[in-house]
Design an enzyme around this catalytic site. Structure first.
Site, short mmCIF file in Angstrom:
data_model
loop_
_atom_site.label_atom_id
_atom_site.label_comp_id
_atom_site.label_asym_id
_atom_site.label_seq_id
_atom_site.Cartn_x
_atom_site.Cartn_y
_atom_site.Cartn_z
N ASP A 1 38.60 3.74 -4.02
CA ASP A 1 38.63 2.92 -2.56
C ASP A 1 39.63 3.73 -1.69
O ASP A 1 41.05 3.84 -2.08
CB ASP A 1 39.58 1.50 -2.67
N LYS A 32 37.58 2.09 15.46
CA LYS A 32 36.79 3.38 15.66
C LYS A 32 37.56 4.13 16.87
O LYS A 32 38.00 5.52 17.07
CB LYS A 32 35.30 3.52 16.03
N TYR A 85 35.18 -3.54 14.62
CA TYR A 85 34.64 -2.05 14.10
C TYR A 85 35.13 -1.07 15.22
O TYR A 85 35.40 0.16 15.00
CB TYR A 85 33.13 -2.00 13.80
N SER A 86 34.56 -1.24 16.48
CA SER A 86 34.76 -0.42 17.57
C SER A 86 36.24 -0.24 18.07
O SER A 86 36.60 0.92 18.33
CB SER A 86 34.22 -0.98 18.83
N ALA A 87 36.92 -1.10 17.91
CA ALA A 87 38.44 -1.00 17.93
C ALA A 87 38.82 -0.10 17.00
O ALA A 87 39.92 0.70 17.21
CB ALA A 87 39.00 -2.53 17.86
N SER A 133 32.61 6.63 16.58
CA SER A 133 31.40 5.98 16.93
C SER A 133 31.27 5.93 18.29
O SER A 133 32.25 5.89 19.19
CB SER A 133 31.08 4.57 16.29
#
Length: 242
Positions: free
Chosen positions: A63, A161, A157-159, A142
């Site tokens: 992990d 990245k 998710y975007s934050a 991304s």
């Protein structure tokens, strides 16, 4: 054809059992690198290593958001091949859900996998690369950071990245004097099958929202092998170039 700068270089690829990570490992092997593939699922790793069929590849189940476990994996790679010359922080995990209703567990998992895993990987790689005389780190971001129309309901998710973007810029300045080159790689939509992670109901809602605002992505979904080849190309730049 000129010889690759990657010949006999030791490169760690995280999230390597499938998708972009697997294609990147395949492209690195073709350039003569020794590749350590890291991922969470042993069975998938075993299948990936078997498919690549090379004595220059190993698979380690770990992990990557667990720093102590990740450190043991890095030690294992160094013990086998004597050095670590490259790191590709490819671990990526996403699913769609509206911000308002995303549970704490999902928020934390998205940050752990998409941001903290890369931070820990870099922390562990830097002293090892410095000892080896230098190296190269590639962090995957991304296009969702720059284009809100890539998909809907992927804000966390975007934050995460976006944090990778800022972190990578700062890191580049910190380690340049150690001859460690740092690259930010930001792909668009790639056909990796990651939607399998999504809650079907949330995915349907996100798809409807995306279609309402109008998909305007540049080009079609990219073939994962082309993305892997592009990342390997970045890793194969001459020393001192990024």
């Amino acid at each position: 054809m000129k010889q690759s700068f990657l010949k006999d270089q030791v490169v760690i690829v995280t999230g390597a059992s499938k998708g972009i990570g697997f294609s990147t490992a395949e492209a690195l092997l073709a350039r003569g690198a020794k590749v350590a593939m890291l991922a969470r699922t042993q069975k998938r790793l075993d299948d990936a290593v078997k498919q690549l069929n090379s004595d220059r590849v190993i698979g380690i189940a770990v992990d990557c958001s667990n720093k102590s476990a990740l450190e043991k994996a890095f030690d294992q790679v160094e013990a086998k091949w004597g050095a670590i010359n490259g790191l590709i922080n490819n671990v990526g995990y996403q699913f769609a859900r509206r911000i308002e209703i995303m549970p704490e567990s999902e928020v934390r998992e998205l940050m752990d996998m998409n941001f903290f895993s890369a931070v820990f990987g870099c922390q562990l790689a830097i002293p090892r690369m410095r000892k080896a005389g230098g190296g190269r780190i590639i962090n995957l971001s991304s296009s969702t950071v720059r284009h809100c129309n890539e998909f809907a309901h992927v804000a966390v998710y975007s934050a995460a990245k976006a944090a990778i973007d800022q972190f990578t810029g700062e890191l580049r300045e910190e380690v340049m004097a150690d001859n460690i080159m740092v690259t930010l790689f930001s792909p668009g939509a790639v056909g990796t099958g990651s939607v399998e992670n999504f809650d079907p109901q949330a995915l349907g809602e996100a798809m409807s929202a995306w279609l309402e605002k109008g998909p305007k992505c540049d080009g079609a979904i990219r073939d994962v092998s082309l993305v892997g080849e592009a990342i390997a190309h970045c890793m194969d730049y001459p020393p001192g170039v990024t």
